[in-house]
Design a protein around this motif. Structure first.
Motif, PDB file in Angstrom:
ATOM      1  N   LEU A  40      -3.900  14.035   7.252  1.00 49.59           N
ATOM      2  CA  LEU A  40      -4.806  14.944   6.543  1.00 49.59           C
ATOM      3  C   LEU A  40      -4.787  16.254   7.310  1.00 49.59           C
ATOM      4  CD1 LEU A  40      -8.023  12.765   5.882  1.00 49.59           C
ATOM      5  CD2 LEU A  40      -6.113  13.182   4.310  1.00 49.59           C
ATOM      6  N   THR A  41      -4.647  17.382   6.613  1.00 54.75           N
ATOM      7  CA  THR A  41      -4.684  18.669   7.322  1.00 54.75           C
ATOM      8  C   THR A  41      -5.778  19.559   6.757  1.00 54.75           C
ATOM      9  OG1 THR A  41      -3.300  20.209   6.039  1.00 54.75           O
ATOM     10  CG2 THR A  41      -2.141  18.517   7.324  1.00 54.75           C
ATOM     11  N   TRP A  89       3.899   9.634  -1.050  1.00 55.78           N
ATOM     12  CA  TRP A  89       3.332  10.664  -1.937  1.00 55.78           C
ATOM     13  C   TRP A  89       2.605  11.677  -1.062  1.00 55.78           C
ATOM     14  CZ3 TRP A  89      -1.538  12.624  -3.380  1.00 55.78           C
ATOM     15  CH2 TRP A  89      -1.611  13.225  -4.645  1.00 55.78           C
ATOM     16  N   ILE A  90       2.955  12.957  -1.241  1.00 58.56           N
ATOM     17  CA  ILE A  90       2.344  13.994  -0.405  1.00 58.56           C
ATOM     18  C   ILE A  90       1.742  15.073  -1.294  1.00 58.56           C
ATOM     19  CG2 ILE A  90       2.792  15.783   1.321  1.00 58.56           C
ATOM     20  CD1 ILE A  90       4.882  13.978   2.576  1.00 58.56           C
ATOM     21  N   MET A  91       0.465  15.358  -1.077  1.00 54.85           N
ATOM     22  CA  MET A  91      -0.195  16.436  -1.817  1.00 54.85           C
ATOM     23  C   MET A  91      -0.049  17.733  -1.043  1.00 54.85           C
ATOM     24  SD  MET A  91      -2.009  18.054  -3.983  1.00 54.85           S
ATOM     25  CE  MET A  91      -2.539  16.878  -5.209  1.00 54.85           C
ATOM     26  N   SER A  92       0.519  18.761  -1.713  1.00 59.11           N
ATOM     27  CA  SER A  92       0.661  20.081  -1.109  1.00 59.11           C
ATOM     28  C   SER A  92      -0.446  20.969  -1.660  1.00 59.11           C
ATOM     29  CB  SER A  92       2.048  20.634  -1.463  1.00 59.11           C
ATOM     30  OG  SER A  92       2.111  22.010  -1.229  1.00 59.11           O
ATOM     31  N   MET A 133       0.849  -1.210   0.000  1.00 50.83           N
ATOM     32  CA  MET A 133       0.000   0.000   0.000  1.00 50.83           C
ATOM     33  C   MET A 133       0.880   1.253   0.000  1.00 50.83           C
ATOM     34  SD  MET A 133      -3.569  -0.393   1.698  1.00 50.83           S
ATOM     35  CE  MET A 133      -3.391  -0.292   3.464  1.00 50.83           C
ATOM     36  N   ARG A 134       0.455   2.240  -0.771  1.00 48.41           N
ATOM     37  CA  ARG A 134       1.225   3.497  -0.818  1.00 48.41           C
ATOM     38  C   ARG A 134       0.791   4.395   0.317  1.00 48.41           C
ATOM     39  NH1 ARG A 134       0.735   6.649  -6.234  1.00 48.41           N
ATOM     40  NH2 ARG A 134       2.675   7.711  -5.785  1.00 48.41           N
ATOM     41  N   LYS A 135       1.782   4.902   1.033  1.00 49.13           N
ATOM     42  CA  LYS A 135       1.461   5.828   2.119  1.00 49.13           C
ATOM     43  C   LYS A 135       1.295   7.225   1.533  1.00 49.13           C
ATOM     44  CE  LYS A 135       3.875   3.686   6.040  1.00 49.13           C
ATOM     45  NZ  LYS A 135       2.942   3.881   7.145  1.00 49.13           N
ATOM     46  N   VAL A 136       0.147   7.852   1.789  1.00 49.96           N
ATOM     47  CA  VAL A 136      -0.086   9.197   1.245  1.00 49.96           C
ATOM     48  C   VAL A 136      -0.547  10.155   2.342  1.00 49.96           C
ATOM     49  CG1 VAL A 136      -0.705   8.298  -1.049  1.00 49.96           C
ATOM     50  CG2 VAL A 136      -2.510   8.748   0.592  1.00 49.96           C
ATOM     51  N   SER A 137      -0.174  11.434   2.190  1.00 54.59           N
ATOM     52  CA  SER A 137      -0.665  12.500   3.069  1.00 54.59           C
ATOM     53  C   SER A 137      -1.218  13.616   2.202  1.00 54.59           C
ATOM     54  CB  SER A 137       0.472  13.063   3.932  1.00 54.59           C
ATOM     55  OG  SER A 137       0.851  12.130   4.913  1.00 54.59           O
ATOM     56  N   ILE A 138      -2.233  14.308   2.734  1.00 49.03           N
ATOM     57  CA  ILE A 138      -2.828  15.405   1.966  1.00 49.03           C
ATOM     58  C   ILE A 138      -2.856  16.667   2.832  1.00 49.03           C
ATOM     59  CG2 ILE A 138      -4.833  16.186   0.649  1.00 49.03           C
ATOM     60  CD1 ILE A 138      -5.594  13.181   0.362  1.00 49.03           C
ATOM     61  N   PHE A 139      -2.099  17.660   2.420  1.00 47.40           N
ATOM     62  CA  PHE A 139      -2.057  18.949   3.125  1.00 47.40           C
ATOM     63  C   PHE A 139      -3.053  19.884   2.436  1.00 47.40           C
ATOM     64  CE2 PHE A 139       1.243  18.494   6.253  1.00 47.40           C
ATOM     65  CZ  PHE A 139       1.672  17.226   5.928  1.00 47.40           C
ATOM     66  N   GLU A 152       5.149  19.642  11.144  1.00 43.91           N
ATOM     67  CA  GLU A 152       5.691  18.411  11.716  1.00 43.91           C
ATOM     68  C   GLU A 152       5.106  17.170  11.026  1.00 43.91           C
ATOM     69  OE1 GLU A 152       6.085  18.925  16.085  1.00 43.91           O
ATOM     70  OE2 GLU A 152       5.312  16.866  16.088  1.00 43.91           O
ATOM     71  N   ALA A 153       3.828  17.245  10.698  1.00 42.32           N
ATOM     72  CA  ALA A 153       3.168  16.092  10.050  1.00 42.32           C
ATOM     73  C   ALA A 153       3.784  15.793   8.688  1.00 42.32           C
ATOM     74  CB  ALA A 153       1.677  16.354   9.911  1.00 42.32           C
ATOM     75  N   ALA A 154       4.405  16.822   8.081  1.00 40.59           N
ATOM     76  CA  ALA A 154       5.022  16.616   6.766  1.00 40.59           C
ATOM     77  C   ALA A 154       6.284  15.773   6.856  1.00 40.59           C
ATOM     78  CB  ALA A 154       5.322  17.964   6.121  1.00 40.59           C
TER      79      ALA A 154
END
Ligand code: NAD
Ligand code: MG
Length: 390
Positions: free
Chosen positions: A33-34, A93-96, A1-7, A85-87
């Motif tokens: 998620l922010t 993959w991180i969405m800015s 699974m791909r780890k993703v974050s969304i800012f 910090e969460a970044a």
């Protein structure tokens, strides 16, 4: 699974990103998620996607966020520091997609973990392009453009040599007032400026489209991301918003990227890059469309374009001053303190005041100096707004 974050998960780009990710729940492991004040949306998405942590940018909203997440194992946090910090939490993959200069610190932090950063937050390239791109190089990170025009250019450059590129043409819808008589612009209301003819976006970028401050940010974004000379960057009004950008090569060829005005294309391209996957966007019927139109982007109607040229010529921290002054001018228009047409003069005033201090504008492009110039430019813009109010 791909780890993703969304800012900026609760915004327009953030929600479109979640739409794509939620279609394939088995493929993604959501880390962070922010959001801002929209706690209900943030908590609902964090629950649904089973995020590790949800963060609101506002410290006074922490109790509400905690309450909204009660009974789940989603962690809650608040404040600008917690967002940054969460970044640093590992993600592939991180969405800015935070709006404004506030997107810069978490974007830089994300790059330091050598990840792939999908960059919708154009302000980070405008305020600190060289710093952002250098941080990516230093840490082996990848930056992928999400702005539709820049995704279009990026796609037009696949397999090409930059030395063969003569020019990049960024198209502009012309925004809400493209057909208005010039003399009517000064009386444009907030409601009128907040409705886009082609795209469904957040309020701030929609107003910036009407004034073309959005396009002016995008010209600077083009320079910073693709490393071309400002003279190689053009803009043209294209009311249909179907061609997102064109790349002109030294053999006379112009490669155009054509697609529906749906941000899920550019987000999806960045999500699956370097592959292409099926995306839930409309397929264009060219016969039904019939014709595409182009007009000159007039600097009298759109003075922001001229300011962007000045910023690119000045270089250094001029982009940081420009963006900060633009954010305050936009706040001033939204609050009803200045007219639509006064935004450009407020920004010009602040930019001139900051640019006159050569030690300031030519200082190293570090996060500290960006924040310093950002702060001073906001003060200059506020002073200009106050002077207009008297
Ligand atoms: P939006 O206003 O809809 O959402 C902005 C997000 O940022 C929200 O989640 C909000 O809570 C968060 N946010 C706002 N202020 C914040 C702060 N100070 N600190 C932390 N978070 C904060 O904006 P949008 O239209 O989704 O645009 C996001 C970014 O993407 C912008 O940089 C915009 O220029 C760019 N962009 C948007 C579109 C579009 O179609 N909406 C297209 C191209 C580029
Ligand atoms: Mg765009």
């Amino acid at each position: 699974m791909r780890k993703v974050s969304i800012f900026g998960a609760t915004g327009s780009i953030g929600q479109n990103t979640i739409d794509l990710i939620a279609r394939d729940p088995g493929a993604y492991d959501v880390v962070a998620l922010t959001g801002g004040a929209n706690i209900a949306q943030l908590a609902e998405d964090a629950r649904r996607l089973n995020a590790d942590i949800a963060i609101t940018a506002y410290e006074d909203q922490l109790d509400d966020l905690r309450a909204a997440l009660a009974g789940t194992d989603v962690e809650a946090a608040a404040g600008a520091g917690a967002v940054t910090e969460a970044a640093s939490r590992p993600a592939d993959w991180i969405m800015s997609a935070i709006v404004g200069a506030a997107g810069l610190p978490p974007g830089l932090e994300a790059l330091k973990q050598g990840t792939t950063l999908a960059l919708a937050n154009k302000e980070s390239l405008v305020t600190a392009g060289p710093l952002l791109m250098q941080t990516a190089r230093d840490h082996g990170a990848t930056v992928l453009p999400v702005d539709s025009e820049h995704s279009a250019v990026f796609q037009g450059l696949v397999g090409e040599d930059m030395s063969a590129v003569e020019r990049i043409i960024i198209t502009a819808s012309g925004g809400a007032f493209r057909d208005w008589p010039l003399e009517a612009l000064k009386d444009a209301t907030l409601e009128e400026a907040s409705s886009h003819p082609n795209w469904d976006m957040g309020q701030r970028i929609t107003i910036d489209s009407a004034s073309m401050f959005n396009k002016s940010l995008e010209l600077i974004e083009t320079k910073e991301f693709f490393g071309v000379h400002p003279d190689q960057i053009e803009t043209v009004v294209h009311p249909e918003s179907l061609i997102h950008a064109l790349v002109g090569f030294n053999d006379g060829a112009l490669m155009a990227h054509v697609g529906p005005p749906d941000m899920r294309h550019a987000i999806g391209y960045a999500l699956h890059w370097p592959d292409r996957r099926d995306l839930p966007v409309a397929r264009l019927d060219l016969v039904e469309i019939g014709q595409l139109n182009f007009r000159k982007a007039c600097e009298t109607r759109y003075p922001a374009l001229k300011l962007a040229r000045n910023v690119m010529e000045t270089g250094g921290l001029a982009g940081a001053a420009f963006n900060a002054a633009k954010e305050r001018a936009l706040d001033g228009f939204i609050a009803g303190h200045i007219k639509f047409t006064e935004m450009a003069s407020v920004v010009e005033h602040a930019l001139d005041a900051i640019s006159a201090q050569s030690g300031l504008i030519n200082a190293t492009i570090s996060l500290d100096n960006v924040l310093r110039v950002d702060h001073l430019a906001r003060q200059e813009a506020d002073a200009a707004i106050a002077a207009r109010n008297m």
